[in-house]
Design an enzyme around this catalytic site. Structure first.
Site, PDB file in Angstrom:
ATOM      1  N   VAL A  44      38.042  40.970  36.612  1.00  0.00           N
ATOM      2  CA  VAL A  44      37.390  40.342  35.467  1.00  0.00           C
ATOM      3  C   VAL A  44      37.280  41.329  34.310  1.00  0.00           C
ATOM      4  O   VAL A  44      37.539  40.993  33.154  1.00  0.00           O
ATOM      5  CB  VAL A  44      36.007  39.782  35.863  1.00  0.00           C
ATOM      6  CG1 VAL A  44      35.301  39.193  34.636  1.00  0.00           C
ATOM      7  CG2 VAL A  44      36.147  38.723  36.943  1.00  0.00           C
ATOM      8  N   CYS A  45      36.906  42.579  34.641  1.00  0.00           N
ATOM      9  CA  CYS A  45      36.784  43.615  33.605  1.00  0.00           C
ATOM     10  C   CYS A  45      38.105  43.855  32.895  1.00  0.00           C
ATOM     11  O   CYS A  45      38.140  44.103  31.686  1.00  0.00           O
ATOM     12  CB  CYS A  45      36.317  44.924  34.228  1.00  0.00           C
ATOM     13  SG  CYS A  45      34.720  44.832  35.024  1.00  0.00           S
ATOM     14  N   THR A  46      39.184  43.813  33.646  1.00  0.00           N
ATOM     15  CA  THR A  46      40.508  44.032  33.049  1.00  0.00           C
ATOM     16  C   THR A  46      40.774  42.999  31.963  1.00  0.00           C
ATOM     17  O   THR A  46      41.268  43.333  30.873  1.00  0.00           O
ATOM     18  CB  THR A  46      41.589  43.978  34.141  1.00  0.00           C
ATOM     19  OG1 THR A  46      41.344  45.036  35.080  1.00  0.00           O
ATOM     20  CG2 THR A  46      42.986  44.128  33.554  1.00  0.00           C
ATOM     21  N   LEU A  49      38.324  43.729  28.840  1.00  0.00           N
ATOM     22  CA  LEU A  49      38.732  44.839  27.974  1.00  0.00           C
ATOM     23  C   LEU A  49      40.001  44.489  27.206  1.00  0.00           C
ATOM     24  O   LEU A  49      40.158  44.883  26.048  1.00  0.00           O
ATOM     25  CB  LEU A  49      38.931  46.098  28.811  1.00  0.00           C
ATOM     26  CG  LEU A  49      37.635  46.700  29.371  1.00  0.00           C
ATOM     27  CD1 LEU A  49      37.946  47.860  30.306  1.00  0.00           C
ATOM     28  CD2 LEU A  49      36.721  47.162  28.267  1.00  0.00           C
TER      29      LEU A  49
END
Length: 211
Positions: A44-46, A49
């Site tokens: 999810v973070c990928t 960002l």
């Protein structure tokens, strides 16, 4: 410690993916967005960002500087950035703070023990040029953030910082706004010459004054 709206955002010095920074020096006279991620190389973070990097121009035209933070090392961040750029077809240029000892995470109350005792939740702070905290949003680790909403709120914060107005539900930049109740109805024409509508004595609307 707990951070609340209107508090002064704590300053810090940290190693990042672009080297050592002082938070206040990095922000300068700009608005800031500081947002946390549970760890590097998380799916999810990928996407988050990557989305932030793709919105670089939108943040720049609002005079907003972005910083991300993860508990992993700066070297880990650099490798992760390569993955983000490749999988999200973008270029991450903003710094990712390395916070392996949880110093910044604890400073900004990003660790919620009932969610995880070691990993940060998805906290996001919008900080004004006078270093005051203007917005706090926390998401669970399973839910990616809506960056269109982040931009919408920044538009509202910047507008309402300069004019005696508030923004209604679902407001988008360019739509009518609400005249704050501290302005008497009789004083509205002078302050807002574009016109106004009295829906109720406590609900007065006017075209967005900076458009």
């Amino acid at each position: 410690m707990s951070i609340r709206l209107g508090d002064t955002a704590p300053n810090f010095q940290s190693n990042t993916s672009i080297g050592e920074i002082d938070f206040y020096d990095y922000l300068g006279d700009n608005w800031g967005v500081l947002f946390s991620h549970p760890a590097d190389y998380t799916p999810v973070c990928t996407t988050e960002l990557g989305r932030t990097a793709a919105l670089k121009g939108e943040f720049e035209k609002r005079n907003v500087k972005v910083l991300a933070i993860s508990v992993d090392s700066a070297e880990s961040h650099k490798g992760w950035i390569n993955d983000i750029n490749e999988t999200q077809n973008t270029s991450v240029e903003f710094p990712i703070i390395a916070d392996p000892d949880r110093t910044v995470a604890n400073l900004y109350d990003m660790i919620h023990p009932n969610a995880s005792e070691t990993l940060t939740v998805r906290s996001l702070f919008v900080i004004s040029p006078d270093k005051k905290v203007k917005l706090i949003i926390s998401y669970p680790a399973s839910t990616g953030r809506n960056f269109n909403e982040v931009l919408r709120v920044i538009d509202s914060l910047q507008l309402t910082a300069n004019y005696s107005v508030a923004t209604p539900a679902d407001w988008q930049d360019g739509e009518d706004v609400i005249v704050v109740n501290s302005i008497k109805t009789g004083d509205i024409p002078e302050k807002f010459p574009k016109g106004h509508t009295v829906v109720r004595p406590y609900l007065r609307t006017t075209p967005q004054p900076n458009k």
